[in-house]
Design an enzyme around this catalytic site. Structure first.
Site, mmCIF file in Angstrom:
data_model
loop_
_atom_site.group_PDB
_atom_site.id
_atom_site.type_symbol
_atom_site.label_atom_id
_atom_site.label_comp_id
_atom_site.label_asym_id
_atom_site.label_seq_id
_atom_site.Cartn_x
_atom_site.Cartn_y
_atom_site.Cartn_z
ATOM 1 C CE LYS A 249 4.099 -6.507 -8.292
ATOM 2 N NZ LYS A 249 4.743 -7.724 -7.756
ATOM 3 C CG ASP A 254 0.341 -10.146 -5.445
ATOM 4 O OD1 ASP A 254 -0.493 -10.910 -5.973
ATOM 5 O OD2 ASP A 254 1.574 -10.365 -5.422
ATOM 6 C CE LYS A 261 1.484 -12.431 -2.777
ATOM 7 N NZ LYS A 261 2.816 -13.016 -2.974
ATOM 8 C CG ASP A 272 2.856 -6.479 -5.028
ATOM 9 O OD1 ASP A 272 4.084 -6.378 -4.919
ATOM 10 O OD2 ASP A 272 2.297 -7.318 -5.758
ATOM 11 C CG ASP A 331 1.832 -14.802 -5.735
ATOM 12 O OD1 ASP A 331 1.524 -13.600 -5.831
ATOM 13 O OD2 ASP A 331 2.321 -15.302 -4.703
ATOM 14 C CD GLU A 333 1.513 -10.020 -8.888
ATOM 15 O OE1 GLU A 333 1.832 -11.192 -8.615
ATOM 16 O OE2 GLU A 333 1.959 -9.041 -8.262
ATOM 17 N NE ARG A 335 7.708 -12.888 -12.361
ATOM 18 C CZ ARG A 335 8.508 -13.766 -11.753
ATOM 19 N NH1 ARG A 335 9.114 -14.715 -12.457
ATOM 20 N NH2 ARG A 335 8.723 -13.707 -10.460
#
Ligand code: BES
Ligand code: ZN
Ligand code: ZN
Length: 486
Positions: A249, A254, A261, A272, A331, A333, A335
């Site tokens: 990932k 993010d 967030k 991230d 959020d 995201e 996955r």
């Protein structure tokens, strides 16, 4: 940092001396009286600048005890202007037997010593006027029960793994303004230039469209930076013992997207990209160690940003494998990016085993804390295998198991699945269950998902990790691969 072998523990002209005190035994120390007076005990560290000696107590010579002991020493010596240090001869209790197992133990101890020094010396200070850099450039050492050649190869292994970890730390620590998907692609290409047996292919937006990677593309929509799908791979020159693919990932930032967030949770989301950065470190380590496996890394690099073009809650996306996804939280995201990258990696790379690494869920941090990553998947034996194989690395992993009650929680009213479970408990597992929807039937038992959200980044220093990125995943996966070598 350089590690120089000293024959028979001869005294060299080093700036400082490091002595280990095993189990509190100070009888034979040259500074016994001083240590006694200072109340040196189990777990202590004692720096005696006048004697130019530092003592650290160790409960044993297990690899992680050594790494942590060395980190303590390095922290204690930070203010000194020392360039060289001689380490007292290392005597492992088991190594005295002279058996094969004892020799292995000594090699592991030596690798851990090299790792301890190299990891603890790391700092990310390129934006600071006054760097708090460790000045130690050379470590002199010797051991019992191991010849020079064997010792040097163990030290080389430890150094290579630690340097790959530091390489990953640098990537994760870099700020989002600089570290864009394009930059991750450029760094990957540079890695391929450095090693003749590492290759790199980079794909942009048009290719992602052609491939139907709409989940990945949706996450990218709000960002001014184009996404990159990066395929890095290492091919061994000699022995070949199988093909393993790591999928990372790579969220270069993010923000949460439109499901924005809050400020305090957004801070440090440069981390991230920790999964993708770890995959890059793993390729570097594999190439340095000349592992007998073909090692692939598939990285999904994008930012999750807000703007007029951002994807939205209520959007329905069709992923590369045809599964439709209702977005209920932008959020969740990581996955979505992984869904398409996992699908691509299975079809294009066709590995014997596939492992994804991701800073995937806050739930994993809540459940396991800051120091432990989760091992998630369908195959308990493979999970155990990873847990055991990575044990010598010093990284902490724990197994999380799916169950059939959790599986329907990601069912959606409008699509095949939804990307998050509102108010859902067990978020680390439901994220894993989501990823499982993108694992082909023939890969169900060959896949692991490592959620490294806890250990990847820390706002306080711990062990040999400074504030910031730890390089989580690199050592665990490197040791896992080494454990599979025959
Ligand atoms: N990148 C975060 C997960 C994360 C949180 C990593 C804290 C490191 C530290 C991920 O994309 C995320 O935001 N996950 C959400 C999922 C939720 C919306 C289902 C989370 O964990 O809150
Ligand atoms: Zn997120
Ligand atoms: Zn994320």
């Amino acid at each position: 940092m350089k590690f120089t072998w000293v024959e028979n523990d001869q005294k060299v002209n080093a700036d400082y001396e490091l002595r280990f005190v095993l189990n509190d035994k100070i009888e034979n120390c040259p500074d016994r009286e001083t240590l006694e007076m200072l109340g040196f005990k189990d777990g202590s560290i004692c720096d005696l600048p006048e004697a130019r000696r530092v003592y650290v107590s160790l409960k044993d010579t297990a690899p992680e005890t050594l790494r942590l002991g060395i980190a303590k020493v390095m922290n204690a010596l930070k203010g000194h202007k020392i360039k060289t240090i001689q380490m007292q001869r290392l005597i492992s209790s088991a190594a005295q037997g002279g058996t094969g197992a004892a020799l292995k133990e000594m090699q592991n101890a030596l690798a851990a010593v090299a790792e301890g020094f190299t990891l603890a010396a790391y700092s990310f200070d390129k934006y600071k006027k006054e760097a708090d850099k460790c000045g130690i450039k050379e470590v002199f050492l010797s051991v019992t029960g191991c010849d020079k050649e064997t010792a040097e190869s163990a030290l080389k292994r430890g150094r290579a793994i630690a340097e790959a970890t530091n390489y990953t730390r640098d990537i994760v620590n870099e700020m989002p303004q600089v570290y864009t998907p394009e930059k991750m692609a450029a760094d990957s290409e540079k890695l391929a230039e450095e090693y003749y047996n590492v290759k790199c292919e980079v794909f942009g937006k048009d290719y992602l469209k052609e491939q139907g990677m709409n989940a990945f593309l949706a996450v990218n929509q709000g960002s001014p930076h184009e996404p990159r799908l990066i395929h890095l791979y290492y091919r061994p020159g000699g022995r070949y013992q199988g093909k393993i693919c790591f999928v990372g990932k790579g969220l270069t930032y993010d923000t949460g997207g439109l499901s924005l967030k809050p400020g305090t949770s957004m801070y440090h989301m440069k981390s991230d990209k920790g999964g993708a950065a770890a995959c890059m470190g793993i390729i570097k380590a594999a190439a340095e160690l000349e592992l007998p496996f073909e090692v692939h890394a598939v990285l999904g690099a994008t930012e999750n940003a807000i703007g007029g073009k951002s994807y939205k809650p209520d959007d329905v996306l069709k992923a590369r494998n045809g599964v439709t996804i209702e977005v209920n939280n932008t959020d969740a995201e990581g996955r979505l990016v992984l869904a398409d990258c996992l699908s691509w990696a299975q079809d294009m790379v066709q590995p014997d085993m596939i492992i994804d690494l991701a800073t995937l869920t806050g739930a994993c941090v809540v459940g396991l804390g800051d120091y432990t990553a989760g091992i998630i998947g369908n195959n308990y034996n493979l999970q155990m295998d990873f847990k055991k194989g990575s044990a010598l690395s010093g990284e902490n992993y724990t197994i999380l198991e799916f169950n059939d009650h959790l599986r329907p929680l990601i069912n959606s009213d409008v699509a095949d699945v939804k990307n998050s479970v509102p108010g859902g408990m067990g978020g680390a597992l439901t994220a894993g269950i989501f990823l499982d929807k993108f694992i082909n039937e023939d890969y169900k038992d060959k896949w692991l998902h490592l959620d490294i959200a806890g250990p990847a980044f820390s706002s306080k220093a711990w062990g040999y990790n400074p504030v910031g990125a730890s390089g989580a995943g690199v050592r665990g996966c490197a040791y896992f691969m080494i454990s599979k070598e025959v």
